[in-house]
Design an enzyme around this catalytic site. Structure first.
Site, PDB file in Angstrom:
ATOM      1  N   LYS A  89       0.816  -1.219   0.000  1.00 19.38           N
ATOM      2  CA  LYS A  89       0.000   0.000   0.000  1.00 19.38           C
ATOM      3  C   LYS A  89       0.846   1.263   0.000  1.00 19.38           C
ATOM      4  CE  LYS A  89      -1.542   0.812   4.779  1.00 19.38           C
ATOM      5  NZ  LYS A  89      -2.716   1.287   5.522  1.00 19.38           N
ATOM      6  N   ASP A  90       2.123   1.159   0.330  1.00 21.10           N
ATOM      7  CA  ASP A  90       2.994   2.339   0.291  1.00 21.10           C
ATOM      8  C   ASP A  90       3.683   2.515  -1.065  1.00 21.10           C
ATOM      9  OD1 ASP A  90       2.475   3.079   2.929  1.00 21.10           O
ATOM     10  OD2 ASP A  90       3.949   1.647   3.683  1.00 21.10           O
ATOM     11  N   ARG A 140      -8.351   8.358   4.256  1.00 27.10           N
ATOM     12  CA  ARG A 140      -9.336   7.317   3.949  1.00 27.10           C
ATOM     13  C   ARG A 140     -10.086   6.882   5.212  1.00 27.10           C
ATOM     14  NH1 ARG A 140      -8.869   2.091   4.892  1.00 27.10           N
ATOM     15  NH2 ARG A 140      -6.713   2.378   5.561  1.00 27.10           N
ATOM     16  N   ARG A 141      -9.351   6.632   6.284  1.00 28.33           N
ATOM     17  CA  ARG A 141      -9.991   6.213   7.534  1.00 28.33           C
ATOM     18  C   ARG A 141     -10.832   7.348   8.088  1.00 28.33           C
ATOM     19  NH1 ARG A 141      -4.331   3.317   9.263  1.00 28.33           N
ATOM     20  NH2 ARG A 141      -4.787   1.324   8.261  1.00 28.33           N
ATOM     21  N   ARG A 158       1.459  10.289  14.030  1.00 27.12           N
ATOM     22  CA  ARG A 158       2.525   9.763  13.175  1.00 27.12           C
ATOM     23  C   ARG A 158       3.447   8.906  14.011  1.00 27.12           C
ATOM     24  NH1 ARG A 158       4.720  12.038   8.690  1.00 27.12           N
ATOM     25  NH2 ARG A 158       5.705  10.003   8.690  1.00 27.12           N
ATOM     26  N   ARG A 164       2.944   5.009  18.215  1.00 24.47           N
ATOM     27  CA  ARG A 164       1.510   5.318  18.190  1.00 24.47           C
ATOM     28  C   ARG A 164       0.781   4.688  19.374  1.00 24.47           C
ATOM     29  NH1 ARG A 164      -0.624   5.830  12.050  1.00 24.47           N
ATOM     30  NH2 ARG A 164       1.273   6.701  11.192  1.00 24.47           N
ATOM     31  N   CYS A 251      -1.028   7.990  -2.702  1.00 25.90           N
ATOM     32  CA  CYS A 251      -1.290   7.035  -1.631  1.00 25.90           C
ATOM     33  C   CYS A 251      -2.029   7.705  -0.479  1.00 25.90           C
ATOM     34  CB  CYS A 251      -0.011   6.351  -1.155  1.00 25.90           C
ATOM     35  SG  CYS A 251       1.215   7.479  -0.540  1.00 25.90           S
TER      36      CYS A 251
HETATM   37  C1  DPM Z   1      -0.628   4.414   3.732  1.00 23.88           C
HETATM   38  C2  DPM Z   1      -1.585   4.805   4.669  1.00 23.88           C
HETATM   39  C3  DPM Z   1      -1.068   4.458   5.930  1.00 23.88           C
HETATM   40  C4  DPM Z   1       0.205   3.848   5.728  1.00 23.88           C
HETATM   41  C5  DPM Z   1      -2.888   5.467   4.341  1.00 23.88           C
HETATM   42  C6  DPM Z   1      -4.113   4.575   4.502  1.00 23.88           C
HETATM   43  C7  DPM Z   1      -1.732   4.677   7.242  1.00 23.88           C
HETATM   44  C8  DPM Z   1      -1.428   6.020   7.839  1.00 23.88           C
HETATM   45  C9  DPM Z   1      -2.104   6.246   9.149  1.00 23.88           C
HETATM   46  C10 DPM Z   1      -0.678   4.571   2.275  1.00 23.88           C
HETATM   47  N1  DPM Z   1       0.454   3.887   4.377  1.00 23.88           N
HETATM   48  O1  DPM Z   1      -4.068   3.423   4.929  1.00 23.88           O
HETATM   49  O2  DPM Z   1      -5.222   5.065   4.184  1.00 23.88           O
HETATM   50  O3  DPM Z   1      -2.986   5.489   9.571  1.00 23.88           O
HETATM   51  O4  DPM Z   1      -1.753   7.212   9.827  1.00 23.88           O
HETATM   52  C11 DPM Z   1       1.280   1.734   6.609  1.00 23.88           C
HETATM   53  C12 DPM Z   1       0.899   0.734   7.570  1.00 23.88           C
HETATM   54  C13 DPM Z   1       1.179  -0.515   6.965  1.00 23.88           C
HETATM   55  C14 DPM Z   1       1.732  -0.248   5.712  1.00 23.88           C
HETATM   56  C15 DPM Z   1       0.365   0.962   8.913  1.00 23.88           C
HETATM   57  C16 DPM Z   1      -1.151   1.052   9.041  1.00 23.88           C
HETATM   58  C17 DPM Z   1       1.010  -1.910   7.549  1.00 23.88           C
HETATM   59  C18 DPM Z   1      -0.122  -2.701   6.912  1.00 23.88           C
HETATM   60  C19 DPM Z   1       0.129  -3.205   5.508  1.00 23.88           C
HETATM   61  C20 DPM Z   1       1.164   3.257   6.733  1.00 23.88           C
HETATM   62  N2  DPM Z   1       1.800   1.108   5.545  1.00 23.88           N
HETATM   63  O5  DPM Z   1      -1.888   1.212   8.065  1.00 23.88           O
HETATM   64  O6  DPM Z   1      -1.618   0.957  10.196  1.00 23.88           O
HETATM   65  O7  DPM Z   1       1.167  -3.813   5.235  1.00 23.88           O
HETATM   66  O8  DPM Z   1      -0.759  -3.002   4.681  1.00 23.88           O
END
Ligand code: DPM
Length: 325
Positions: A89-90, A140-141, A158, A164, A251
């Site tokens: 997702k990143d 999104r959330r 962050r 967190r 993203c």
């Molecule tokens: C991206 C988002 C977030 C990450 C945006 C989204 C969450 C940021 C936040 C694109 N990357 O999800 O809408 O909640 O402040 C990220 C996480 C993981 C990968 C952590 C998470 C782990 C889960 C995975 C940060 N990137 O979402 O809690 O591998 O999918």
């Protein structure tokens, strides 16, 4: 005489971020590859990305695509590493010239999770009191939860998972939202208070899956990676990524998805919401899983017809105004 086919004996250099989650994921990939190719050497090279360095600014305001991936990509382009392990997702939907998504491994549960402060342990998302402060940096959330629970408040958060969770436990928030997959991989599943149903929060594109990127022309690496490929996950993620790419969302946009595969049919649900949660368009498409990308593109057009483009344009304008301040 038949030619002698020897097992590869190459040294393969794997690029990874340094965060605990990134390393858990990278070591898993290293272990799998080592098991399949005992005659190769797999080395892990860690690097800091821009996203690891800028910790005090809300993600959406930095705006840059590839915040967590760029340095790893430069490493491959400069031939210092051979592949990079990312949380899919990143990984931006458009990759730099010369690099490709070499494989997508089997997905964990892609859902979001509610983690609450101790004082709310008898509560669920739907019973948190008015004004309760939810920590998330995900637009999104934020947009989806505001849509369903307009009485809740939202505050940026962050830092890595441990940071967190500490901020939550110290009382800075009533609850935070995190990916189920990240908590699982770090052995912190016990912190999951509620898995948020897809009806309330559709997950991010690629959430819960690992994407391994490599040089487009490196057939040896592409062949090695085949052992990690999980076709149903890859098809789901290709559909999701095509949707995001077609909507031209980076993203950090309030775009959520859900995908399922039954037999040879893939069903993709997508949604786009405004930041105040007041507008939300959502639709679903089903078709052959082997046409995954086409399904993502078609759903993007359907969402556009229902106003997705206007919602996204307003959000980009909003973010740009904020960046100036
Ligand atoms: C991206 C988002 C977030 C990450 C945006 C989204 C969450 C940021 C936040 C694109 N990357 O999800 O809408 O909640 O402040 C990220 C996480 C993981 C990968 C952590 C998470 C782990 C889960 C995975 C940060 N990137 O979402 O809690 O591998 O999918």
């Amino acid at each position: 005489m038949s030619p002698i086919v020897s097992a590869p004996t190459r040294t393969v250099r794997i690029g990874s971020r340094k965060s605990q989650l990134a390393l858990v994921q990278t070591y898993w990939v290293q272990e799998q590859l080592q098991k399949h190719y005992p005659d190769c050497t797999f080395e892990v090279h860690t690097m800091s990305t821009q996203g690891d360095k800028i910790l005090d600014v809300a993600l959406a305001k930095i705006g840059d695509k590839g915040l967590f991936t760029k340095e790893l990509e430069v490493g491959m382009l400069q031939n210092e590493t051979d592949l990079a392990v990312h949380s899919l997702k990143d990984l931006p939907t458009n990759l730099p010239e010369g690099l490709i998504l070499g494989c997508v491994s089997e997905r964990e549960n892609p859902a979001d999770a509610l983690v609450v402060h101790e004082k709310h342990k008898d509560k669920q998302l739907e019973t948190l009191p008015a004004g309760a402060v939810i920590g998330t940096s995900s637009l999104r959330r934020l947009a989806q939860l505001r849509h369903h629970y307009p009485h809740l408040e939202f505050k940026d958060i962050r830092g890595n998972l441990n940071t967190r969770l500490a901020k939550l436990d110290e009382g800075g928030y009533d609850a935070i939202i995190l990916a189920v997959a990240g908590l699982h991989r770090l052995g912190m599943s016990d912190r999951i208070h509620q898995v948020i149903p897809a009806e309330i929060s559709l997950h991010a594109v690629g959430q819960g899956a690992l994407g391994i990127e490599c040089r487009a022309g490196d057939t040896e690496i592409l062949n090695l990676l085949k052992v990690l490929e999980h076709t149903p996950t890859a098809q789901r993620c290709y559909a999701e990524r095509a949707l995001l790419r077609t909507l031209e969302g980076g993203c950090q946009v309030p775009i959520g998805v859900n995908t399922t595969i039954e037999g040879d049919q893939l069903t993709l649900t997508g949604m786009v919401a405004s930041l105040d949660g007041k507008q939300l368009v959502k639709d679903t498409i089903t078709g052959p899983a082997e046409n995954a990308e086409q399904l993502g593109i078609e759903l993007a057009h359907k969402l556009r017809e229902q106003g997705a483009q206007e919602i996204l344009a307003e959000i980009f304008a909003q973010i740009q105004r904020e960046q100036k301040h």
